[in-house]
Design an enzyme around this catalytic site. Sequence first.
Site, PDB file in Angstrom:
ATOM      1  N   LYS D 158      15.779 -44.769   1.774  1.00 51.99           N
ATOM      2  CA  LYS D 158      15.840 -43.298   1.736  1.00 51.99           C
ATOM      3  C   LYS D 158      15.200 -42.729   2.993  1.00 51.99           C
ATOM      4  O   LYS D 158      14.108 -43.165   3.383  1.00 51.99           O
ATOM      5  CB  LYS D 158      15.012 -42.758   0.542  1.00 51.99           C
ATOM      6  CG  LYS D 158      15.717 -42.772  -0.775  1.00 51.99           C
ATOM      7  CD  LYS D 158      15.120 -41.746  -1.754  1.00 51.99           C
ATOM      8  CE  LYS D 158      13.634 -41.994  -2.052  1.00 51.99           C
ATOM      9  NZ  LYS D 158      13.209 -41.231  -3.262  1.00 51.99           N
ATOM     10  N   LYS D 201      12.899 -49.455  -5.489  1.00 53.53           N
ATOM     11  CA  LYS D 201      13.815 -50.140  -6.400  1.00 53.53           C
ATOM     12  C   LYS D 201      14.932 -49.182  -6.768  1.00 53.53           C
ATOM     13  O   LYS D 201      14.713 -48.004  -7.017  1.00 53.53           O
ATOM     14  CB  LYS D 201      13.045 -50.586  -7.649  1.00 53.53           C
ATOM     15  CG  LYS D 201      13.891 -51.414  -8.592  1.00 53.53           C
ATOM     16  CD  LYS D 201      13.056 -52.347  -9.445  1.00 53.53           C
ATOM     17  CE  LYS D 201      13.983 -53.228 -10.297  1.00 53.53           C
ATOM     18  NZ  LYS D 201      14.830 -54.102  -9.443  1.00 53.53           N
ATOM     19  N   ARG D 292       3.595 -27.343 -17.425  1.00 47.59           N
ATOM     20  CA  ARG D 292       4.001 -26.049 -17.997  1.00 47.59           C
ATOM     21  C   ARG D 292       4.938 -26.286 -19.165  1.00 47.59           C
ATOM     22  O   ARG D 292       5.312 -27.406 -19.456  1.00 47.59           O
ATOM     23  CB  ARG D 292       4.742 -25.246 -16.930  1.00 47.59           C
ATOM     24  CG  ARG D 292       5.887 -26.084 -16.340  1.00 47.59           C
ATOM     25  CD  ARG D 292       6.963 -25.278 -15.712  1.00 47.59           C
ATOM     26  NE  ARG D 292       7.856 -26.120 -14.935  1.00 47.59           N
ATOM     27  CZ  ARG D 292       8.959 -26.704 -15.393  1.00 47.59           C
ATOM     28  NH1 ARG D 292       9.294 -26.564 -16.653  1.00 47.59           N
ATOM     29  NH2 ARG D 292       9.726 -27.458 -14.611  1.00 47.59           N
ATOM     30  N   VAL D 295      12.000 -25.522 -20.220  1.00 43.88           N
ATOM     31  CA  VAL D 295      13.121 -24.753 -20.777  1.00 43.88           C
ATOM     32  C   VAL D 295      13.545 -25.355 -22.118  1.00 43.88           C
ATOM     33  O   VAL D 295      13.810 -24.649 -23.081  1.00 43.88           O
ATOM     34  CB  VAL D 295      14.317 -24.757 -19.797  1.00 43.88           C
ATOM     35  CG1 VAL D 295      15.521 -24.043 -20.406  1.00 43.88           C
ATOM     36  CG2 VAL D 295      13.936 -24.141 -18.472  1.00 43.88           C
TER      37      VAL D 295
END
Lengths: 140, 140, 460, 460
Positions: D158, D201, D292, D295
């Site tokens: 990445k 991985k 927090r 939704v």
Amino acid sequence: MKLSDVRDLLDTALDILGDSAGRVELADGRRRVRIGRVSASGAPSADAVSGPEGMRAPPEGITIRAPAIGVISLRDNRTDRPLVELGQTVTQGQTLAFISSMEITTKVTAPAAGVVEEVLVDDGDGVEFNAPLLKIIPSV
Amino acid sequence: MKLSDVRDLLDTALDILGDSAGRVELADGRRRVRIGRVSASGAPSADAVSGPEGMRAPPEGITIRAPAIGVISLRDNRTDRPLVELGQTVTQGQTLAFISSMEITTKVTAPAAGVVEEVLVDDGDGVEFNAPLLKIIPSV
Amino acid sequence: MFNKILIANRGEIALRVIRACQELGVSTVAVHSTADADTVPVSVADESVCIGPPQVTKSYLNMHAILTAAKLTGAEAIHPGYGFLAENETFARLVRNSGLVFIGPSADHIARMGQKAEARKTMKEAGLPILPGSADMVKDGDEAKRIAADIGYPVLLKAAYGGGGRGMRVVAKEEDLGPAFAQAAAEAMNAFGDGSLYLEKFIERPHHIEIQILADQRGGVVHLGERECSIQRRHQKLIEESPSPFLARDRALQICETVRQAIARIGYEGAGTVELIVDENRRFYFMEMNTRLQVEHPITEEITGIDIVKEQIRIASGQPLRFRQDDVTFRGHSIECRALAEDATLDFRPCTGTIQNLHFGLGPGIRVETHIYSGYQIPATYDSLLAKFISWGLTRAESISRMRRAIRETVIEGLPTTLPWHSQVLVEPDFVRGTYTTHYVAEHRRLQDPAPATGAGSGS
Amino acid sequence: MFNKILIANRGEIALRVIRACQELGVSTVAVHSTADADTVPVSVADESVCIGPPQVTKSYLNMHAILTAAKLTGAEAIHPGYGFLAENETFARLVRNSGLVFIGPSADHIARMGQKAEARKTMKEAGLPILPGSADMVKDGDEAKRIAADIGYPVLLKAAYGGGGRGMRVVAKEEDLGPAFAQAAAEAMNAFGDGSLYLEKFIERPHHIEIQILADQRGGVVHLGERECSIQRRHQKLIEESPSPFLARDRALQICETVRQAIARIGYEGAGTVELIVDENRRFYFMEMNTRLQVEHPITEEITGIDIVKEQIRIASGQPLRFRQDDVTFRGHSIECRALAEDATLDFRPCTGTIQNLHFGLGPGIRVETHIYSGYQIPATYDSLLAKFISWGLTRAESISRMRRAIRETVIEGLPTTLPWHSQVLVEPDFVRGTYTTHYVAEHRRLQDPAPATGAGSGS
């Protein structure tokens, strides 16, 4: 109850209970509260411009609204004198009030030159964002 | 899908697919279904009454509705001949159809004398209560 | 499972049954009167058939029309909802004789439970206690005294052919029984042309508590707990809750188990409700059995998680119950408030009108069962139930607070409803404490006073 | 308990929090921008204060304005909802320094969990497995090979400063790693001006599963089970369910318990959610923690019966949890579908408009959390969430069938919504079987095709 509801309620109360100056005083021993609608006595009324040349629309008042939520101050911080009086002519950019929110103070200035027609709040009131504070009739 | 939806759908299908007589035949080997809108050829049309004396409104058709839910029969039980034909003049109280619901058979009769303008159902159809069955133009 | 079910009802319960069918993948046929063409159940059902004019005798009570609708649409079973033909043995028999399935108990069970005396006899034999009293009419004051001595005072004298309190006397001690008997008999003769009297034990502070039962075709029977339905006026329930705040859990389960066993003995099938009268000392007596779905079934669904309507349909299709009594668990507390088109300030006078503005307070723990919508015109022809508000909470207090909040948020404009009255009950101390009996509505008439200007909807 | 709470949010979550406060008997202050003056939370709250213009930076993200509103109204605590300032450490600190209570964890915990690397380090120390990979940037192909040999193939390269798939390579075996490294580094350099790469991985069929936690101020910590949130597009969840259909119950509870213990170790307070990635073999790795309310919290409320928002408020007021882990029970299955103002056929393009016609399919097992009403104009300024449909059923199949039925009955006119897409997912075999991963939306692009004329709402 919402702030706007309170405002409407007080308006009605003043209609019924207010003295000639449109004010009511409530006191319960511990506290004294004065509620008043500031009348536009000094400002030119619609009647004043009627007559032979009065066919044009009366000049439209500009409502100056709160640029921030906070506590409003209508007095000069140093002199403790009112920043503006009813009927007073103000210039564009002139300071009309201060709003303090936490450590931040926001200046409320006149968007145009004109005459102060109405003051809709009392010194020290808490005001919402966008709440109407004063009305001025712009100079033509 | 509701019966009324089916009716609307068939109406549209007939507009698109119907032959000159307004009929469509569907067959799938096992079953054969004929759908047809019965046209009011024999009945006086609005055009026929227009002209110099045609200013009055065309006579209003009476829609005869099902007095009960059931299977409709448009034929005489004994003779197997149609009870009424399009364009036929009927007398008040004349039997127009039968509706069978379980063991009970209800007679549908003409509420007034007139001419059969439209037959809105086919023999053997299941009909709802209040479903439109026939239209007649009452004799004036 | 059936392919297609016809729902022989209207309003919220028709919608409730249609939804259950949809969840089971079963097609639905809504039948309706001409007055109900534009209703939600009609629009939501897969098919709809108009069966008659507004009068119920010619539409929702018209057995032939309903059976014809079933035949024309190819429905395999009929769900009667509650009311109308739900407890009509003739209809149940007709449906079955037509080769269709009646979603409910056998016609025999409906018939037996439909006759009060027969029902009590049956359930007494099955092991349920019956309110002690004269089995038959009482001859005279002396016979009354013998029976009263046996069952204990206070006792209630009731006109055999009466109603509305006439010919009715509560007697607290033996010396009053003779004169009371004479007066009641005279009053009954005057009012009903027959002075015959019954005598039974008088329960001073009665609770109307009912037990929900599910029984399959193979002998499987479970109870789904009890419902406290004491808040009524003119025998119409206004608020129900489960569990009952009046019964300790072990006592409630004991009663439920006794009822379950009795129902197993009579070979009942389907959903049913056993109505009990429970006295101050938590003794219970069988009153009657409703052989159908109850209006208040959702509160039981909320605490058990079991969909009673779907279970009715599964049972009728021949499936065994998928759970035994041990698998039924109870969680939390549920309350139902029936929002009726009635004006509580005018002694619950029914009202009609058009729903002008409609907004339901929803959110956690709130279920609304309703067929109304903005613009819906309430017909005067049918019953006054607009919507059932069902709240659930982990505790009774939470269930109450959610109901208050939901009703406070709700707007139903266009006609008076009972919601302002409900709002007041939900903060009334006797209700909040859960100490109430069937006398509640009468003992709290002030809740029917016109609400103060601040709005009865205010739950704080 | 507090006397007055200010809700520093808008939309459905503001309404959700206001309702919780009302049920606790706490007064509420709704703050709003000028665009939101006519919204349901503003009308339902006891008080409302306009804090700024529509732009979020000047209203819902305007810390000074919100604190001023709290001071002017005398609110004692602030609930941040989700989004906006909910995970802003500065705001949490400011609130506390102003003498008010922030309903959420400490600013320190918010800060630590807000930094990805720091969060992983913290939770690794607390006992949670972390996705194996290079702790730091990888120097070259040879170092990559050493690390890959250690953690096992396949691995993922990445770009350190990248995104959107550029500089990203999946490598299945060692001989491909050298060339892939060179390509990815070049691509990253090209795209981001920096060729630095990480290696970790690679999980081929990942599940996004999260664990709901409640922790009080006295060391009490419970988990409320897991939520399967793999159905996402562009990292926004579209459907969530609990329990996860992918995990057997014992494995799920094992994972939840491990997470619970880790949270206890870091001294966390309030509600929180630990997001995990779970691989084909049910191995799990900590990804991040949301400090927090989520939704999708309602699905957990439905299966546990615990009101998470009220528990947040109770915890913030200093109350200990009223239940221990053993007291938390799980019943049935719950699903949430997020109805967004987005057009799925146009790759979920956000839309605005005015709600013309609104009717929610309600009934048993259906909860709708929403702030919209008929006539409500959807502002373009804020997020696209219109309503959350939450279904509950005793089984997953029942939960799905109820959701289908509710969505089929629902009417939202005036703008496109994601409900037609949801309707298709609810009958799609991979979803119905519960065999899906985070690739679901991408692998089922055909569900985004315009619906056939019969209506996507048809659930049959």
